[in-house]
Scaffold this motif. Structure first.
Motif: not given
Length: 297
Positions: A67, A70, A74-75, A80-81, A84, A253
């Motif tokens: 993680f 990533q 993720l930014s 999605v961030k 997770y 991703e």
């Protein structure tokens, strides 16, 4: 001299596809990977949905384990961030309950992630067959019948795409039912072509494929299927190949763990993958063996 080279190039462009019959004969001698599969054949041992769910489950676990690396991805995917982060929080709480956590996120090796997710690990080692070279073994855990146990990595070529030079002396060309070829060689020209295509398709921080199968340090520990040996009279097949087209809704991703790339980026179609599915229960220490010429009629 320049004029002569131009003439040679012109003639090659005119005649290169006449080598297809020769290529077929050349590949036929490579008994490691080429299978004879009539177009009417089917190879679905398990449902595509089951293959999809296994890959999704495994790749999500690898993503969460990695993680901290990533951040750039993720930014660009705030929703999605959040998803997770929720999964990561649940995992951390579970680790605390089992007294396995320490300061910060605990990072496992990809092999440990595979074991924690699917209950087994696979790796390359010297085959138990004489003069067979490298093979693939279940090194830890237990694999039930009907499980995706490995993936066949490589560059995916459609019919009539240029694979002539890559095929020379290459025992890792895999033929799909519809004539699609997958070059699973991790050395030489094949290696260079895969890396070139992979970097061509990268979109900013988003990697569309996994290059790590070309190295000794695998990011996706399932990507060892090209080293599974053919069965023999003494060693019966315990896995079979199953073709799988990656659906368009596959999470962007997680594509960084797909060990396949298309040769021609301008063709709009689903990415072809090939997975290996167990034909019976397989215990720790057993080598994987396939039958390259067996499909489901």
């Amino acid at each position: 001299e320049a004029a002569m080279l131009r003439e040679l190039r012109r003639r090659w462009r005119s005649y290169k596809y006449r080598f297809v019959p020769w290529l077929a004969l050349n590949l036929r001698r490579q008994r490691r990977t080429l299978r004879y599969v009539p177009e009417s054949s089917q190879d679905k041992i398990i449902a595509d949905e089951d293959v999809f769910e296994t890959l999704l489950k495994t790749f999500k676990a690898l993503f969460i384990n990695d993680f901290s690396r990533q951040a750039d991805i993720l930014s660009l995917l705030p929703e999605v961030k959040c998803q997770y982060l929720e999964l990561l929080t649940v995992e951390q709480k579970w680790s605390e309950v089992n007294s396995y956590s320490h300061r910060g996120q605990q990072v496992f090796s990809p092999e440990e992630v595979l074991f924690n997710t699917l209950g087994f690990t696979v790796s390359r080692d010297q085959s138990s067959l004489v003069s067979a070279g490298t093979g693939v073994f279940v090194t830890r855990g237990f694999v039930p019948k009907g499980t995706v146990v490995s993936m066949y990595p490589g560059t995916v070529y459609r019919k009539h795409e240029p694979i002539f030079f890559q095929s020379l002396g290459n025992p890792f060309i895999f033929r799909c039912i519809d004539g699609v070829l997958i070059d699973g060689n991790d050395k030489g020209l094949s290696r260079s072509v895969y890396r070139s295509c992979s970097r061509r398709d990268q979109l900013g921080p988003f990697q569309m494929s996994d290059e790590s199968w070309l190295t000794a340090t695998l990011q996706n520990p399932l990507a060892v299927g090209q080293y599974v040996n053919n069965c023999s009279h003494e060693k019966a097949a315990n896995v079979c190949y199953q073709e799988f087209d990656v659906p368009g809704h596959f999470p962007v991703e997680l594509k960084q763990y797909l060990p396949n790339i298309v040769y021609s980026h301008d063709i709009e179609s689903h990415l072809r993958c090939v997975v290996l599915v167990t034909l019976r229960d397989i215990k720790q220490g057993e080598e994987l063996f396939s039958n390259y010429y067996t499909v489901v009629s």
